[in-house]
Design a protein around this motif. Structure first.
Motif, short mmCIF file in Angstrom:
data_model
loop_
_atom_site.label_atom_id
_atom_site.label_comp_id
_atom_site.label_asym_id
_atom_site.label_seq_id
_atom_site.Cartn_x
_atom_site.Cartn_y
_atom_site.Cartn_z
N LEU A 196 -43.60 12.16 33.13
CA LEU A 196 -42.81 11.98 31.92
C LEU A 196 -41.35 11.76 32.33
N ILE A 197 -40.81 10.61 31.97
CA ILE A 197 -39.42 10.27 32.29
C ILE A 197 -38.67 10.07 30.99
N GLU A 198 -37.64 10.86 30.77
CA GLU A 198 -36.88 10.76 29.51
C GLU A 198 -35.66 9.87 29.71
N LYS A 199 -35.51 8.89 28.83
CA LYS A 199 -34.36 7.99 28.82
C LYS A 199 -33.90 7.82 27.38
N GLU A 200 -32.63 8.11 27.13
CA GLU A 200 -32.11 8.04 25.77
C GLU A 200 -32.01 6.61 25.27
N ASP A 201 -31.66 5.71 26.18
CA ASP A 201 -31.29 4.34 25.80
C ASP A 201 -32.38 3.36 26.22
N ALA A 202 -32.64 2.36 25.33
CA ALA A 202 -33.68 1.36 25.62
C ALA A 202 -33.33 0.52 26.84
N GLU A 203 -32.05 0.22 27.04
CA GLU A 203 -31.62 -0.55 28.22
C GLU A 203 -31.92 0.24 29.50
N ALA A 222 -53.02 1.77 36.60
CA ALA A 222 -51.73 2.42 36.30
C ALA A 222 -51.20 1.89 34.98
N VAL A 223 -50.72 2.80 34.14
CA VAL A 223 -50.19 2.45 32.83
C VAL A 223 -48.77 3.02 32.69
N ILE A 224 -47.86 2.20 32.21
CA ILE A 224 -46.51 2.65 31.87
C ILE A 224 -46.33 2.47 30.37
N ILE A 225 -45.88 3.53 29.69
CA ILE A 225 -45.74 3.50 28.24
C ILE A 225 -44.28 3.74 27.87
N PRO A 226 -43.55 2.72 27.43
CA PRO A 226 -42.18 2.95 26.97
C PRO A 226 -42.16 3.24 25.47
N LEU A 227 -41.43 4.27 25.07
CA LEU A 227 -41.27 4.61 23.65
C LEU A 227 -39.79 4.65 23.32
N ALA A 228 -39.41 4.04 22.20
CA ALA A 228 -38.02 4.05 21.75
C ALA A 228 -38.00 4.32 20.25
N THR A 229 -36.86 4.78 19.77
CA THR A 229 -36.75 5.07 18.34
C THR A 229 -36.87 3.80 17.50
N LEU A 234 -45.41 12.66 18.10
CA LEU A 234 -46.21 13.88 18.09
C LEU A 234 -46.29 14.49 16.69
N GLU A 235 -45.21 14.36 15.92
CA GLU A 235 -45.17 14.95 14.59
C GLU A 235 -46.02 14.18 13.58
N ASP A 236 -46.09 12.87 13.77
CA ASP A 236 -46.77 12.03 12.76
C ASP A 236 -48.25 11.93 13.09
N ARG A 237 -49.03 12.82 12.50
CA ARG A 237 -50.47 12.79 12.74
C ARG A 237 -51.20 12.00 11.65
N ASN A 238 -50.44 11.47 10.69
CA ASN A 238 -51.06 10.69 9.62
C ASN A 238 -51.50 9.34 10.16
N ALA A 291 -38.05 9.79 20.06
CA ALA A 291 -39.21 8.93 19.79
C ALA A 291 -40.51 9.68 20.08
N LEU A 292 -40.53 10.43 21.17
CA LEU A 292 -41.72 11.22 21.50
C LEU A 292 -41.99 12.26 20.43
#
Length: 723
Positions: free
Chosen positions: A521-528, A662-669, A704-708, A699-700
């Motif tokens: 798990l790598i946390e990055k605030e900014d999409a760039e 191998a899978v890389i998953i980027p998540l952003a707001t 996690l919160e949206d289970r709908n 974003a994570l």
């Protein structure tokens, strides 16, 4: 004419005009040509490439497109629009007539005709063909045939010019002509909106532009009906089988800009003409309503039908298999085996590491021992391959199992020609949409048993419906839920974190033993910043630490297409990183060496939606592209490349049924609209040996919160419960 290319941007349209000297290549199937064009002020002919129906040397062409440099063939002009003119010079007319334009006129006869009539030759052929009898070798019958053939060619050209004058490109114009023939102008003029349903690639908005060009009123009932049908088509791409009446009318009002009363009238007319069905406030496109009803009915018939599978002492059978395979089944697995032989239909659902694969191996062992006829199937080629690897038994895609044939007009297996089996096992059921499920049920004989295996917590099918979820929710079928994670899977952080995410818990990064971890798990605030770390991971860090190939083993899975770390931008960035110097195709849309994904089923080529391959060759002279898929090189014409996208990064929805090393998953707001728990869960379960989550913490949290689960409008649960 010549063009100063330095003053033009790549998107600036360029026009050139000249006489078609000769055809180097012509594909009559898709109208792709390579030709030589004599352009006034140029000292040598221009090489032209593009789509042009029925080209004839000698005619004048006005082309719109762009210059490009081919590494093999040098400078060429690739045109996207074409207008033709009949030749006006005697020499041009002679070449025109001798270019197989008219059967019966060769080079010698063309010379005789133009020698007698000169620049008036074409007028004579069209308007006064009797004069052709004055030419030696032409009698009255031949003169009539020459005139008829010429006028047929002229009809084609008139239709093409009419269509192009109303914003339709040459490629689509020729598809329209193939569909409607000589009636093309009349058909399009009477109802241009039929183009959206009749011609592949032309949507409502394009048809609406044609309608506006033809002067059709914005408040026309024809337009209102077409808009409603277009929305019903759109909602299917969104996964819905039907749509609430009021929501449909509101979307139609926004699309068309007309008042609600006119739309309600159009909806009533569509219902009266059986183009839509309205059932308890839900609006269906007619075929979709019939499909859902048929699915429910066929399921009922299968449940109520006889059972050809004999009674089996499952307790003894399980003991025999456990000894043979040196395994010990869980209580849920034992129950699943028993119920598979007790019931006509059984649903098995469970997450990663819960023993679905082992269960399938046990079932096939027993079926083999009892000499029962069975088939294994999955929705995609990759899923079928995984099923084969898991069981050691032949597994087919559902399409192949049902013997789809485009030449014979669809699936060959049906209620009239069912499968010759006692048992059917389908894996990755969450991917099966309502149409495919209905077809499959129609091909299963009444005495057969059916086992449906999948993960109900994953994303639903790309196609319309939520079949697996609806079957579980209906409670009319026995359901076995596998919840125990087996010991060997507990050492995997991929499995552990998939289950944590499914429960709404934060994924963990810690090691449980001395082995190299398979989840980070790598946390990055900014999409760039996320984009930069993606580039480093793919090009350097993963290959160095794990030995994976950047172009073959690593797959980026992202929630959506748009944005800095959306699939569209990531594909551009990663292609320039991993394949910067490949030979370009269609401008620079593709390059030799690119990783690509098929985005629609092509039954003729046996390549299906979601299949990933690599472009290995490009013959620009013939316009042919070779793509390597799982051991086979499949040939595409460049006009068929709209069937594929770059696949260095793909959306999570498109990854269903596939596994990658191998899978890389980027998540952003910026992905917030799609940030759902089941989306992230699905992405994590695609990784076999390594998963890296590069995420903005917020974003994570949102995911996690949206289970709908995103709601899909279907009525299958109610139809099933009515039975």
């Amino acid at each position: 004419m010549t063009v100063n290319q330095k003053n033009l941007t790549p998107d600036t349209p360029i026009k050139i005009e000249g006489v078609l000297e000769r055809l180097v290549f012509c594909n009559t199937t898709n109208d792709f040509i390579v030709g030589s064009l004599i352009v006034g002020s140029r000292s040598s002919p221009v090489v032209i490439v593009g789509l042009l129906p029925s080209p004839h040397p000698g005619e004048t062409l006005i082309l719109e497109g762009s210059w490009e440099i081919d590494k093999r063939f040098g400078e060429q002009f690739r045109f996207i629009k074409a207008e033709t003119k009949a030749p006006s010079t005697v020499k041009g007319i002679e070449k025109y007539l001798s270019s197989n334009l008219i059967k019966g006129i060769g080079s010698e006869m063309a010379r005789r005709i133009t020698a007698m009539f000169g620049e008036t030759t074409l007028d004579v052929i069209e308007k006064d063909p009797e004069k052709l009898r004055n030419v030696p070798g032409i009698g009255s019958v031949r003169a009539g045939k020459i005139s008829q053939a010429f006028n047929e060619q002229k009809d084609i050209r008139d239709i093409m010019l009419f269509l192009q004058s109303h914003t339709i490109s040459p490629a689509y114009a020729y598809r329209i002509f193939k569909k409607y023939g000589k009636m093309s102008i009349e058909a399009v003029s009477r109802d241009p909106y039929r183009l959206a349903t009749d011609i592949k690639g032309i949507g409502f908005r394009s048809a609406d532009k044609v309608a506006g060009s033809l002067g059709i009123d914005l408040k026309s009932p024809l337009r209102a009906a077409a808009g409603i049908l277009d929305i019903l088509d759109d909602i299917q791409t969104e996964g819905h089988v039907c749509y609430p009446r009021e929501l449909l009318l509101e979307r139609a009002r926004e699309l068309l800009g007309v008042d609600k009363s006119g739309l309600e009238s159009a909806l009533i007319r569509l219902e009266q003409s059986n183009r839509v069905i309205i059932d308890e406030g839900l609006v269906y496109e007619y075929y979709m309503a019939m499909t859902e009803r048929s699915l429910a009915s066929r399921l009922k018939d299968l449940i109520m039908g006889p059972r050809s599978v004999p009674n089996i002492k499952t307790g003894l059978a399980i003991q025999w298999v456990e000894s043979r395979l040196n395994i010990e089944l869980s209580e849920a697995q034992r129950m699943a085996v028993s119920k598979a032989f007790e019931h006509k239909i059984l649903i098995i659902t469970g997450g990663p590491g819960t023993g679905k694969t082992t269960l399938l191996r046990v079932l096939t062992q027993i079926l083999d021992a009892k000499k029962l006829r069975y088939v294994l199937a999955a929705p995609t080629g990759r899923a079928a391959k995984r099923l084969f690897e898991a069981t050691g038994r032949e597994a087919k895609t559902i399409h192949r199992l049902l013997e789809y044939s485009s030449a014979q007009g669809g699936f060959q297996r049906s209620p009239q020609h069912p499968l010759e089996v006692d048992f059917v096992i389908v894996d990755e059921m969450s991917m099966v949409d309502v149409q495919l499920m209905n077809t499959l049920l129609g091909a299963i004989p009444q005495g057969a048993s059916l086992v449906l295996v999948g993960d109900a917590d994953q994303l639903p099918s790309v196609g319309p419906g939520n079949v697996f979820g609806d079957l579980v929710e209906s409670c009319i079928l026995p359901v076995i839920r596998l919840g125990t994670v087996f010991r060997q899977a507990r050492h995997s952080l991929i499995v552990k974190n998939a289950h944590r995410v499914n429960q709404g818990l934060h994924p963990q990064n810690e090691l449980t033993d001395s082995r190299l971890p398979d989840f980070f798990l790598i946390e990055k605030e900014d999409a760039e910043q996320a984009l930069q770390i993606l580039r480093e991971l793919i090009a350097v860090r993963i290959p160095q630490r794990f030995g994976f190939s950047p172009s073959e083993d690593i797959q980026v899975l992202t929630p959506m297409n748009k944005g800095i770390i959306g699939a569209d931008n990531l594909n551009r960035e990663l292609r320039d990183l991993l394949n910067p110097s490949g030979v370009t195709i269609r401008g620079d849309k593709f390059r030799v060496g690119d990783r690509v994904m098929q985005i629609r089923n092509n039954y003729d080529k046996e390549v299906f939606n979601g299949d990933i391959g690599t472009i290995v060759s490009f013959e620009s002279e013939w316009g042919e592209v070779g793509v390597y898929f799982d051991g086979n090189v499949v040939t595409y014409h460049i006009s068929e490349l709209d069937e594929m996208n770059l696949a260095y990064a793909v959306t999570i929805h498109k990854s269903q049924g596939s596994e990658y090393k191998a899978v890389i998953i980027p998540l952003a707001t910026q992905h917030y609209v799609l940030l759902k728990r089941n989306l992230l869960y699905t992405a994590i379960t695609r990784g076999k040996e390594l998963v890296i989550l590069v995420t903005n913490p917020k974003a994570l949290h949102l995911a996690l919160e949206d289970r709908n689960v995103e709601h899909r409008f279907t009525n299958l649960v109610k139809r099933l419960q009515e039975f």
